[in-house]
Motif scaffolding. Structure first.
Motif, PDB file in Angstrom:
ATOM      1  N   GLU A   1       0.827  -1.207   0.000  1.00 39.64           N
ATOM      2  CA  GLU A   1       0.000   0.000   0.000  1.00 39.64           C
ATOM      3  C   GLU A   1       0.861   1.257   0.000  1.00 39.64           C
ATOM      4  O   GLU A   1       0.603   2.211  -0.726  1.00 39.64           O
ATOM      5  CB  GLU A   1      -0.917  -0.005   1.228  1.00 39.64           C
TER       6      GLU A   1
ATOM      7  N   TYR B   1       3.230   2.440  10.899  1.00 36.39           N
ATOM      8  CA  TYR B   1       2.223   2.718   9.868  1.00 36.39           C
ATOM      9  C   TYR B   1       2.618   3.937   9.032  1.00 36.39           C
ATOM     10  O   TYR B   1       2.566   3.904   7.796  1.00 36.39           O
ATOM     11  CB  TYR B   1       0.871   2.947  10.524  1.00 36.39           C
TER      12      TYR B   1
ATOM     13  N   LYS C   1      -5.283  -7.698  18.856  1.00 34.36           N
ATOM     14  CA  LYS C   1      -6.335  -7.008  18.125  1.00 34.36           C
ATOM     15  C   LYS C   1      -5.912  -5.573  17.864  1.00 34.36           C
ATOM     16  O   LYS C   1      -5.615  -4.841  18.800  1.00 34.36           O
ATOM     17  CB  LYS C   1      -7.644  -7.033  18.931  1.00 34.36           C
TER      18      LYS C   1
ATOM     19  N   LYS D   1      -5.785   0.542  16.140  1.00 32.15           N
ATOM     20  CA  LYS D   1      -5.836   1.550  15.071  1.00 32.15           C
ATOM     21  C   LYS D   1      -5.479   0.873  13.751  1.00 32.15           C
ATOM     22  O   LYS D   1      -4.855  -0.190  13.733  1.00 32.15           O
ATOM     23  CB  LYS D   1      -4.858   2.706  15.342  1.00 32.15           C
ATOM     24  N   TYR D   2      -5.882   1.506  12.656  1.00 34.20           N
ATOM     25  CA  TYR D   2      -5.533   1.025  11.308  1.00 34.20           C
ATOM     26  C   TYR D   2      -5.966  -0.433  11.099  1.00 34.20           C
ATOM     27  O   TYR D   2      -5.258  -1.227  10.480  1.00 34.20           O
ATOM     28  CB  TYR D   2      -4.028   1.154  11.053  1.00 34.20           C
ATOM     29  N   ALA D   3      -7.121  -0.780  11.631  1.00 31.12           N
ATOM     30  CA  ALA D   3      -7.561  -2.181  11.604  1.00 31.12           C
ATOM     31  C   ALA D   3      -7.646  -2.736  10.185  1.00 31.12           C
ATOM     32  O   ALA D   3      -7.276  -3.883   9.937  1.00 31.12           O
ATOM     33  CB  ALA D   3      -8.906  -2.326  12.308  1.00 31.12           C
ATOM     34  N   ASN D   4      -8.129  -1.925   9.255  1.00 28.56           N
ATOM     35  CA  ASN D   4      -8.310  -2.403   7.882  1.00 28.56           C
ATOM     36  C   ASN D   4      -6.992  -2.502   7.123  1.00 28.56           C
ATOM     37  O   ASN D   4      -6.941  -3.084   6.037  1.00 28.56           O
ATOM     38  CB  ASN D   4      -9.276  -1.499   7.117  1.00 28.56           C
ATOM     39  N   GLN D   5      -5.941  -1.905   7.660  1.00 28.64           N
ATOM     40  CA  GLN D   5      -4.640  -1.927   6.994  1.00 28.64           C
ATOM     41  C   GLN D   5      -3.606  -2.753   7.762  1.00 28.64           C
ATOM     42  O   GLN D   5      -2.420  -2.731   7.419  1.00 28.64           O
ATOM     43  CB  GLN D   5      -4.096  -0.495   6.827  1.00 28.64           C
ATOM     44  N   THR D   6      -4.042  -3.453   8.793  1.00 30.48           N
ATOM     45  CA  THR D   6      -3.100  -4.178   9.640  1.00 30.48           C
ATOM     46  C   THR D   6      -3.313  -5.688   9.545  1.00 30.48           C
ATOM     47  O   THR D   6      -4.429  -6.175   9.734  1.00 30.48           O
ATOM     48  CB  THR D   6      -3.257  -3.746  11.117  1.00 30.48           C
TER      49      THR D   6
ATOM     50  N   CYS E   1      -2.967  -9.070  11.295  1.00 29.59           N
ATOM     51  CA  CYS E   1      -2.876  -9.417  12.707  1.00 29.59           C
ATOM     52  C   CYS E   1      -3.219 -10.884  12.937  1.00 29.59           C
ATOM     53  O   CYS E   1      -3.884 -11.519  12.124  1.00 29.59           O
ATOM     54  CB  CYS E   1      -3.794  -8.524  13.547  1.00 29.59           C
TER      55      CYS E   1
END
Length: 276
Positions: free
Chosen positions: A32, A141, A152, A155-160, A162
């Motif tokens: 990205e 990030y 979990k 922050k940045y859940a959609n880009q991380t 995990c």
């Protein structure tokens, strides 16, 4: 005036070293971020020098393992040691190497991360924890560095990327187990809830109690980052109540290795300790 690497970095919102590594298609930069940097280069008309073709660097294959900043508590928690052992075993089988990165505080850890990234010491990072308002995650990030988080994302859940387990369910099941044994005053001793896993476990503990119409008692909940003198005093105070106010002969304990040593030295029967 010609466009410089600093211009591209400012336009893309990354550091100059991230732009440089993108130009060399370095594996430590996420796809990205590479896309964003290359778009900035295109829009600004920046012409990068051809890649160096340093194939020996590509063969290094080193993973940076980031531990939470700590003076000593991390080394008392078997979770981190077992996780590091698993990572290194996986790396050894595939001719990768692994480097542990930590510090006594955030700034010291960040300095180590920046040194490793800027000097091409690692290809990516594994972050062994998740916590709220973590500037280490922000730095990873913002720099566009490739990382995987255990826990979990806060922050940045959609880009991380995990890997996590259901800590809410773990807290529920541990509490339910004690409830089914007949206990109703169940104590909770856990890590600071700024850590995501600990917050989830406490939420599971509270949910299980409420399911049985038991209101969580704040006097039976102790949170700590380490076993300090103040924490010992709080635990001693909880255990010194008259018998009818004690937890029902059971103490539930969550990932707190120092407490076991304290329990042994203080004469707390181990039959009263359940560790999650």
């Amino acid at each position: 005036m010609s466009v410089t690497i600093k211009d591209v970095a400012a336009y893309a919102g990354v550091s100059p070293s991230t732009v440089s590594r993108t130009c060399n298609d370095h594996p430590s930069i996420s796809a990205e971020t590479k896309k964003r940097v290359r778009q900035a280069m295109l829009e600004l008309g920046y012409e990068a020098a051809p890649p160096t073709g340093n194939h020996s660097r590509q063969e290094l294959k080193n993973i940076g393992i980031i531990l939470p900043p700590s003076a000593r508590e991390v080394y008392e928690n078997s979770f981190y040691l077992e996780t590091i052992r698993g990572i290194t075993q996986f790396c050894n089988a595939r001719q990768y190497s692994a480097s542990v990165i930590t510090g006594q505080n955030d700034d010291e850890t960040l300095a180590a991360i920046h040194f490793a990234a800027q000097n091409d010491k690692v290809d990516g990072f594994i972050l062994l924890y998740s916590r709220q308002d973590d500037k280490i995650v922000d730095a990873l990030y913002d720099e566009g560095l490739l990382y995987v988080l255990i826990g979990k994302p806060q922050k940045y859940a959609n880009q991380t990327i995990c890997v996590d387990n259901d800590n809410v369910l773990a807290g529920q099941e541990a509490t339910e187990y004690l409830y089914q044994l007949g206990h109703r005053r169940i104590a909770y001793l856990g890590s600071d809830t700024s850590l995501a896993f600990s917050a989830d476990r406490k939420a599971g503990y509270q949910t299980a109690l409420l399911r049985h119409d038991i209101m969580p008692d704040p006097t039976l909940c102790i949170e700590m980052s380490c076993l300090s003198q103040e924490t010992e005093q709080n635990i001693a105070a909880m255990l010194s109540h008259p018998t009818d106010r004690l937890p029902s002969s059971q103490v539930m304990i969550f990932s707190l290795p120092p407490f076991s040593a304290y329990a042994a030295s203080s004469g707390i029967p181990f039959r009263r300790i359940y560790r999650l």
